[in-house]
Design an enzyme around this catalytic site. Structure first.
Site, PDB file in Angstrom:
ATOM      1  N   HIS A  87      16.982  20.400  38.045  1.00 58.00           N
ATOM      2  CA  HIS A  87      16.660  21.552  38.949  1.00 58.00           C
ATOM      3  C   HIS A  87      15.268  22.017  38.521  1.00 58.00           C
ATOM      4  O   HIS A  87      14.578  22.901  39.305  1.00 58.00           O
ATOM      5  CB  HIS A  87      17.421  22.434  38.644  1.00 58.00           C
ATOM      6  CG  HIS A  87      18.727  22.588  39.379  1.00 58.00           C
ATOM      7  ND1 HIS A  87      19.895  21.681  39.285  1.00 58.00           N
ATOM      8  CD2 HIS A  87      19.290  23.387  40.579  1.00 58.00           C
ATOM      9  CE1 HIS A  87      20.728  21.949  40.162  1.00 58.00           C
ATOM     10  NE2 HIS A  87      20.560  22.824  40.592  1.00 58.00           N
TER      11      HIS A  87
ATOM     12  N   THR B 247      42.169  33.316  14.613  1.00 62.33           N
ATOM     13  CA  THR B 247      40.941  33.293  14.203  1.00 62.33           C
ATOM     14  C   THR B 247      40.640  34.580  13.495  1.00 62.33           C
ATOM     15  O   THR B 247      41.087  35.599  14.078  1.00 62.33           O
ATOM     16  CB  THR B 247      39.934  32.961  14.934  1.00 62.33           C
ATOM     17  OG1 THR B 247      39.891  31.801  15.680  1.00 62.33           O
ATOM     18  CG2 THR B 247      38.615  32.994  14.592  1.00 62.33           C
ATOM     19  N   GLU B 248      39.982  34.557  12.259  1.00 65.44           N
ATOM     20  CA  GLU B 248      39.825  35.840  11.661  1.00 65.44           C
ATOM     21  C   GLU B 248      38.140  35.848  11.293  1.00 65.44           C
ATOM     22  O   GLU B 248      37.514  34.816  11.412  1.00 65.44           O
ATOM     23  CB  GLU B 248      40.519  35.982  10.184  1.00 65.44           C
ATOM     24  CG  GLU B 248      41.769  35.820  10.419  1.00 65.44           C
ATOM     25  CD  GLU B 248      42.672  36.009   9.033  1.00 65.44           C
ATOM     26  OE1 GLU B 248      43.768  35.946   8.864  1.00 65.44           O
ATOM     27  OE2 GLU B 248      42.098  35.745   7.971  1.00 65.44           O
TER      28      GLU B 248
ATOM     29  N   GLU C 276      39.407  26.047  20.561  1.00 63.98           N
ATOM     30  CA  GLU C 276      40.286  25.103  20.585  1.00 63.98           C
ATOM     31  C   GLU C 276      39.794  23.896  19.495  1.00 63.98           C
ATOM     32  O   GLU C 276      40.321  22.970  19.281  1.00 63.98           O
ATOM     33  CB  GLU C 276      40.757  24.676  21.767  1.00 63.98           C
ATOM     34  CG  GLU C 276      41.206  25.557  22.862  1.00 63.98           C
ATOM     35  CD  GLU C 276      42.765  25.854  22.918  1.00 63.98           C
ATOM     36  OE1 GLU C 276      43.281  25.175  22.052  1.00 63.98           O
ATOM     37  OE2 GLU C 276      43.161  26.571  23.687  1.00 63.98           O
TER      38      GLU C 276
ATOM     39  N   SER D 202      37.747  27.620  11.670  1.00 66.43           N
ATOM     40  CA  SER D 202      38.385  26.273  11.720  1.00 66.43           C
ATOM     41  C   SER D 202      39.338  25.954  10.667  1.00 66.43           C
ATOM     42  O   SER D 202      40.408  25.339  10.654  1.00 66.43           O
ATOM     43  CB  SER D 202      37.320  25.207  11.775  1.00 66.43           C
ATOM     44  OG  SER D 202      36.551  25.371  12.936  1.00 66.43           O
TER      45      SER D 202
ATOM     46  N   THR E  63      36.207  23.375  16.900  1.00 65.79           N
ATOM     47  CA  THR E  63      34.866  22.731  17.240  1.00 65.79           C
ATOM     48  C   THR E  63      34.790  21.265  17.116  1.00 65.79           C
ATOM     49  O   THR E  63      35.696  20.541  16.802  1.00 65.79           O
ATOM     50  CB  THR E  63      34.000  23.269  16.355  1.00 65.79           C
ATOM     51  OG1 THR E  63      34.291  22.568  14.851  1.00 65.79           O
ATOM     52  CG2 THR E  63      33.976  24.768  15.953  1.00 65.79           C
ATOM     53  N   SER E  64      33.361  20.826  17.859  1.00 71.92           N
ATOM     54  CA  SER E  64      33.631  19.265  17.708  1.00 71.92           C
ATOM     55  C   SER E  64      33.427  18.631  16.505  1.00 71.92           C
ATOM     56  O   SER E  64      33.901  17.678  16.106  1.00 71.92           O
ATOM     57  CB  SER E  64      32.229  19.017  18.444  1.00 71.92           C
ATOM     58  OG  SER E  64      32.071  19.389  19.715  1.00 71.92           O
TER      59      SER E  64
END
Length: 388
Positions: free
Chosen positions: A341, A125-126, A366, A131, A368-369
């Protein structure tokens, strides 16, 4: 050669007990100090956790993808930060060497990575390239039998601890996309490397990420993963590594989702409102039930994907589907668990507040979606056209 079932079951039991007896009690300390205690690092070395996926002949344990998936799920019942300590050595930091490295590269690096003596970091990655890794700007210019690397890479996990970087750089400026990219093994003490101050992040404190700058870093051509004959083939290595890595991340999501759901269930049974535990309230039961169903679906999908990878050596569509579904599932479980909660879930004294922040990253790294959706759709179209 895979680990036999009895040996694996013993290892899984050991890791499960270690997670509950050593790691969970240390979570608050890691959160406060932003560092994993050195004694825990050493215990993880002694257990062989840095070498889960590295072949036995190279000093590792040599788990199959399915075995690795189950063990990572168990480990990630504790904070995912502990898994990050071993993650690059188990995954993207070692697997490029395992898959495509020369015999000399394997002998030089894999035993050290397997023992935890050396930490690997993955430079892809840069600042302007995430991506869209096929268009990275880091360059490696040939100078005789050497290459000179220049560029800035971003979000490198464990860069501050790294002994070696896997660096992806453009070696052929005339070739667009991934075709002109090579993968280099760059020792961290090579002149010209600067590791920036660790990033401040929303969650996963104790996991250090940093920018790394390469300024005229000179590396011999023998440091190309696979040797000089693998010039301009580095992007293929990256994609193969990320395929298995997505099964790993999906396993993380399943493990942390199970922890969050257990915390939510325990709180719902303990918290009394309107004269009865809130677990008896239908709306709370609905949130618990949705979470349980999605968690079971994700676990079975991830394990089926791991088995497919072990059988065929790749599982592109299933790996992206697993990573996409499991990481999105984990965040939905986190959201429901915090909601159960109530106000307490927003307070740092309850673990769900930290787990909620920590799991958000699973939908990003790793791939994105949204990138997983692109991969899934393209693979579907290709497979349909191949059948037609």
């Amino acid at each position: 050669m895979s680990v036999d079932d009895d040996t694996f079951d013993q290892l899984l039991d050991t890791v499960t007990r270690f997670t509950r007896e050593r790691l969970i009690p240390a979570e608050d300390r890691v959160e406060q100090e932003d560092e994993i205690p050195e004694e825990i690092v050493q215990e993880m070395r002694e257990m062989g956790l840095f070498g889960l996926s590295i072949p036995e002949e190279m000093g590792g344990i040599g788990l199959t993808t399915l075995q690795e998936s189950r063990l990572i799920e168990a480990l990630c019942y504790a904070s995912v930060v502990f898994r990050s300590l071993i993650g690059t050595n188990v995954g993207i930091g070692s697997q490029g060497i395992v898959m495509d490295g020369t015999p000399e590269q394997k002998a030089e690096y894999l035993p050290k990575l397997a023992s935890g003596e050396m930490i690997a970091s993955f430079a892809l990655t840069e600042p302007d390239i995430g991506s869209d890794a096929a268009h990275l700007k880091t360059t490696a210019r040939r100078d005789g039998s050497d290459f000179v690397i220049n560029g800035t890479t971003r979000y490198l996990t464990k860069a501050v601890r790294a002994g070696v970087f896997t660096v992806f750089a453009r070696t052929d400026p005339d070739r667009d996309g991934g075709d002109g990219v090579s993968a280099f093994l760059v020792p961290a003490d090579t002149p010209g490397i600067t590791v920036a101050k660790p990033d401040r992040k929303l969650g996963q404190r104790g996991t250090k990420t940093s920018d790394v700058i390469f300024d005229d870093v000179r590396i011999p051509e023998e440091n190309i993963i696979g040797g000089p004959q693998n010039l301009n083939r580095g992007f293929r290595t990256a994609m193969k590594v990320l395929d298995r890595g997505r099964v790993h991340v999906a396993s993380i999501a399943v493990g942390t989702a199970q922890r969050m759901l257990d915390l939510a269930t325990a709180y719902a049974l303990d918290r009394v409102q309107f004269g009865q535990p809130i677990a008896q309230h239908q709306f709370v039961q609905g949130m618990l039930a949705e979470s349980q169903a999605e968690l079971l679906a994700a676990r079975h999908l991830v394990r089926a994907t791991a088995a497919e990878y072990d059988s065929r050596g790749q599982a592109i569509l299933m790996a992206s589907s697993s990573k996409f579904f499991a990481s999105e599932m984990a965040f939905r479980v986190a959201d429901r668990a915090l909601q159960i909660h109530g106000g307490a879930g927003y307070m740092a004294e309850y673990p769900i507040e930290r787990l909620f922040r920590d799991c958000r990253l699973l939908r990003i790294y790793e791939g994105t979606s949204q990138i997983q959706q692109v991969i899934i759709a393209r693979r579907m179209i290709k497979e349909y056209e191949d059948r037609a």
